[in-house]
Design a protein around this motif. Structure first.
Motif, PDB file in Angstrom:
ATOM      1  N   LEU A 116       0.831  -1.212   0.000  1.00 43.54           N
ATOM      2  CA  LEU A 116       0.000   0.000   0.000  1.00 43.54           C
ATOM      3  C   LEU A 116       0.865   1.261   0.000  1.00 43.54           C
ATOM      4  CD1 LEU A 116      -2.771  -1.022   2.579  1.00 43.54           C
ATOM      5  CD2 LEU A 116      -2.954  -0.958   0.080  1.00 43.54           C
ATOM      6  N   ASP A 117       1.954   1.237   0.762  1.00 40.63           N
ATOM      7  CA  ASP A 117       2.843   2.403   0.823  1.00 40.63           C
ATOM      8  C   ASP A 117       3.522   2.631  -0.522  1.00 40.63           C
ATOM      9  OD1 ASP A 117       4.292   4.474   2.452  1.00 40.63           O
ATOM     10  OD2 ASP A 117       6.009   3.232   1.868  1.00 40.63           O
ATOM     11  N   ALA A 118       3.963   1.548  -1.161  1.00 41.84           N
ATOM     12  CA  ALA A 118       4.610   1.689  -2.476  1.00 41.84           C
ATOM     13  C   ALA A 118       3.624   2.213  -3.511  1.00 41.84           C
ATOM     14  CB  ALA A 118       5.185   0.343  -2.916  1.00 41.84           C
ATOM     15  N   ALA A 119       2.398   1.710  -3.476  1.00 41.74           N
ATOM     16  CA  ALA A 119       1.393   2.197  -4.434  1.00 41.74           C
ATOM     17  C   ALA A 119       1.078   3.664  -4.178  1.00 41.74           C
ATOM     18  CB  ALA A 119       0.127   1.351  -4.311  1.00 41.74           C
ATOM     19  N   ARG A 120       1.047   4.067  -2.922  1.00 38.13           N
ATOM     20  CA  ARG A 120       0.781   5.475  -2.615  1.00 38.13           C
ATOM     21  C   ARG A 120       1.905   6.370  -3.132  1.00 38.13           C
ATOM     22  NH1 ARG A 120       0.165   4.852   2.390  1.00 38.13           N
ATOM     23  NH2 ARG A 120      -2.123   4.802   2.455  1.00 38.13           N
ATOM     24  N   ARG A 121       3.155   5.950  -2.945  1.00 41.25           N
ATOM     25  CA  ARG A 121       4.288   6.773  -3.381  1.00 41.25           C
ATOM     26  C   ARG A 121       4.347   6.893  -4.901  1.00 41.25           C
ATOM     27  NH1 ARG A 121       9.594   4.592  -0.631  1.00 41.25           N
ATOM     28  NH2 ARG A 121       8.518   2.600  -0.954  1.00 41.25           N
ATOM     29  N   HIS A 122       3.868   5.883  -5.596  1.00 45.46           N
ATOM     30  CA  HIS A 122       3.887   5.927  -7.059  1.00 45.46           C
ATOM     31  C   HIS A 122       2.592   6.505  -7.635  1.00 45.46           C
ATOM     32  CE1 HIS A 122       7.164   3.047  -6.326  1.00 45.46           C
ATOM     33  NE2 HIS A 122       7.645   3.452  -7.528  1.00 45.46           N
ATOM     34  N   GLY A 123       1.694   6.982  -6.795  1.00 42.35           N
ATOM     35  CA  GLY A 123       0.453   7.569  -7.273  1.00 42.35           C
ATOM     36  C   GLY A 123      -0.547   6.584  -7.791  1.00 42.35           C
ATOM     37  N   GLU A 124      -0.403   5.308  -7.442  1.00 44.93           N
ATOM     38  CA  GLU A 124      -1.310   4.277  -7.939  1.00 44.93           C
ATOM     39  C   GLU A 124      -2.457   3.990  -6.981  1.00 44.93           C
ATOM     40  OE1 GLU A 124       1.141   0.930  -8.617  1.00 44.93           O
ATOM     41  OE2 GLU A 124       2.288   1.852 -10.272  1.00 44.93           O
ATOM     42  N   LEU A 125      -2.397   4.556  -5.779  1.00 43.23           N
ATOM     43  CA  LEU A 125      -3.436   4.283  -4.780  1.00 43.23           C
ATOM     44  C   LEU A 125      -4.445   5.427  -4.818  1.00 43.23           C
ATOM     45  CD1 LEU A 125      -4.090   2.146  -2.625  1.00 43.23           C
ATOM     46  CD2 LEU A 125      -2.996   3.636  -0.945  1.00 43.23           C
ATOM     47  N   THR A 126      -5.471   5.245  -5.606  1.00 41.33           N
ATOM     48  CA  THR A 126      -6.480   6.293  -5.798  1.00 41.33           C
ATOM     49  C   THR A 126      -7.875   5.699  -5.687  1.00 41.33           C
ATOM     50  OG1 THR A 126      -6.471   5.936  -8.191  1.00 41.33           O
ATOM     51  CG2 THR A 126      -4.963   7.620  -7.319  1.00 41.33           C
ATOM     52  N   GLY A 127      -8.856   6.582  -5.601  1.00 42.45           N
ATOM     53  CA  GLY A 127     -10.248   6.153  -5.594  1.00 42.45           C
ATOM     54  C   GLY A 127     -10.625   5.363  -4.354  1.00 42.45           C
ATOM     55  N   PRO A 128     -11.521   4.390  -4.519  1.00 47.20           N
ATOM     56  CA  PRO A 128     -11.981   3.586  -3.369  1.00 47.20           C
ATOM     57  C   PRO A 128     -10.854   2.834  -2.672  1.00 47.20           C
ATOM     58  CG  PRO A 128     -13.389   3.236  -5.275  1.00 47.20           C
ATOM     59  CD  PRO A 128     -12.206   4.014  -5.756  1.00 47.20           C
ATOM     60  N   PHE A 129      -9.853   2.412  -3.422  1.00 49.70           N
ATOM     61  CA  PHE A 129      -8.737   1.683  -2.807  1.00 49.70           C
ATOM     62  C   PHE A 129      -7.967   2.561  -1.825  1.00 49.70           C
ATOM     63  CE2 PHE A 129      -9.453  -0.548  -6.845  1.00 49.70           C
ATOM     64  CZ  PHE A 129      -9.666  -1.836  -6.363  1.00 49.70           C
ATOM     65  N   ALA A 130      -7.839   3.834  -2.114  1.00 50.21           N
ATOM     66  CA  ALA A 130      -7.157   4.745  -1.201  1.00 50.21           C
ATOM     67  C   ALA A 130      -7.937   4.872   0.101  1.00 50.21           C
ATOM     68  CB  ALA A 130      -6.983   6.106  -1.865  1.00 50.21           C
ATOM     69  N   ALA A 131      -9.294   4.955  -0.011  1.00 48.42           N
ATOM     70  CA  ALA A 131     -10.130   5.054   1.189  1.00 48.42           C
ATOM     71  C   ALA A 131     -10.031   3.782   2.032  1.00 48.42           C
ATOM     72  CB  ALA A 131     -11.582   5.328   0.798  1.00 48.42           C
ATOM     73  N   ILE A 132     -10.021   2.623   1.358  1.00 46.76           N
ATOM     74  CA  ILE A 132      -9.904   1.351   2.082  1.00 46.76           C
ATOM     75  C   ILE A 132      -8.555   1.253   2.780  1.00 46.76           C
ATOM     76  CG2 ILE A 132      -9.775  -1.142   1.786  1.00 46.76           C
ATOM     77  CD1 ILE A 132     -11.788  -0.855  -0.500  1.00 46.76           C
ATOM     78  N   ALA A 133      -7.482   1.675   2.106  1.00 49.40           N
ATOM     79  CA  ALA A 133      -6.145   1.619   2.698  1.00 49.40           C
ATOM     80  C   ALA A 133      -6.068   2.515   3.938  1.00 49.40           C
ATOM     81  CB  ALA A 133      -5.102   2.044   1.666  1.00 49.40           C
ATOM     82  N   GLU A 134      -6.682   3.702   3.845  1.00 48.84           N
ATOM     83  CA  GLU A 134      -6.649   4.612   4.989  1.00 48.84           C
ATOM     84  C   GLU A 134      -7.432   4.041   6.172  1.00 48.84           C
ATOM     85  OE1 GLU A 134      -8.074   8.341   3.679  1.00 48.84           O
ATOM     86  OE2 GLU A 134      -6.311   8.787   2.424  1.00 48.84           O
ATOM     87  N   LYS A 135      -8.581   3.417   5.911  1.00 52.73           N
ATOM     88  CA  LYS A 135      -9.358   2.798   6.990  1.00 52.73           C
ATOM     89  C   LYS A 135      -8.589   1.655   7.637  1.00 52.73           C
ATOM     90  CE  LYS A 135     -13.996   3.901   5.275  1.00 52.73           C
ATOM     91  NZ  LYS A 135     -15.293   3.331   4.796  1.00 52.73           N
ATOM     92  N   LEU A 136      -7.927   0.846   6.809  1.00 55.36           N
ATOM     93  CA  LEU A 136      -7.158  -0.269   7.346  1.00 55.36           C
ATOM     94  C   LEU A 136      -6.021   0.231   8.226  1.00 55.36           C
ATOM     95  CD1 LEU A 136      -6.390  -3.258   7.505  1.00 55.36           C
ATOM     96  CD2 LEU A 136      -5.080  -2.940   5.382  1.00 55.36           C
ATOM     97  N   GLU A 137      -5.262   1.192   7.728  1.00 53.55           N
ATOM     98  CA  GLU A 137      -4.136   1.708   8.506  1.00 53.55           C
ATOM     99  C   GLU A 137      -4.616   2.413   9.782  1.00 53.55           C
ATOM    100  OE1 GLU A 137      -1.077   2.506   4.736  1.00 53.55           O
ATOM    101  OE2 GLU A 137      -2.351   4.136   5.527  1.00 53.55           O
ATOM    102  N   GLY A 138      -5.742   3.127   9.683  1.00 55.64           N
ATOM    103  CA  GLY A 138      -6.286   3.797  10.867  1.00 55.64           C
ATOM    104  C   GLY A 138      -6.756   2.807  11.919  1.00 55.64           C
TER     105      GLY A 138
END
Length: 203
Positions: A116-138
């Motif tokens: 998830l961190d690598a996808a975020r740094r490369h700008g690939e974590l967008t849309g619903p997947f970004a929201a899911i990643a943030e909920k998981l990490e939170g």
């Protein structure tokens, strides 16, 4: 000349229970003393009768009751202390097992967090997947205390950092993190994975 009457007289004259030097032991059990004509008193009657048995007093019973109560109280206090120690040990073991279980689960999730961190740094974590990643990490941070760490400029600490690259530079007084290759994760004081970093140090 000794006749029958002479023998009987000698036997009668002998004290009760005294043996003749050459004869058997003769016991005189007659109730009347032949010499005095007085009635004889039995040996059992001559012995003093035993006195009455002393009955326990109220003070004795109270002292015995207090002694028994103190003994029972000591037993209860000892059992209470043993049970308290048992509860503390069980609670401590339960807490350790819970922390170990949480650490095992989070350790298994570290590779997912890396992706998830690598996808975020490369700008690939967008849309619903970004929201899911943030909920998981939170959720992992709030409920289980998962902390991600590792920033450029931090003083290099080999207990929490793993140096994959090392270089030197002028003006650097102590080794510090120049780049974070993979963030580190910890729960409380337990390091799940050290931060993998590049380090720059003094020449």
């Amino acid at each position: 000349m000794t006749g029958e009457h002479g023998t009987e007289g000698a036997a009668a004259a002998a004290p009760s229970g005294v043996a003749d030097e050459f004869g058997p032991v003769i016991r005189d059990n007659r109730r009347v003393d032949p010499a005095t004509g007085e009635p004889r008193v039995p040996d059992s009657a001559a012995r003093p009768a035993p006195g009455p048995t002393a009955e326990p007093t109220d003070d004795d019973e109270l002292a015995a009751a207090r002694e028994l109560a103190d003994e029972r109280l000591g037993d209860l206090q000892r059992l209470g202390a043993e049970f308290a120690n048992y509860r503390k040990r069980v609670d401590r073991d339960r807490a350790l097992e819970y922390a170990r279980g949480v650490a095992d689960v989070l350790d298994a999730l570290v590779p997912v967090l890396d992706d998830l961190d690598a996808a975020r740094r490369h700008g690939e974590l967008t849309g619903p997947f970004a929201a899911i990643a943030e909920k998981l990490e939170g959720a992992l941070a709030q409920r289980f205390g998962l902390v991600r760490y590792g920033e450029p400029g931090e003083v290099f600490d080999p207990t929490v950092h793993e140096a994959l690259l090392h270089s030197t530079a002028e003006g650097v007084e102590e080794s510090e993190v120049s780049m974070v290759l993979q963030p580190g994760y910890r729960v409380g004081e337990k390091i799940l994975r050290a931060a993998r970093v590049a380090v720059v140090g003094p020449e």
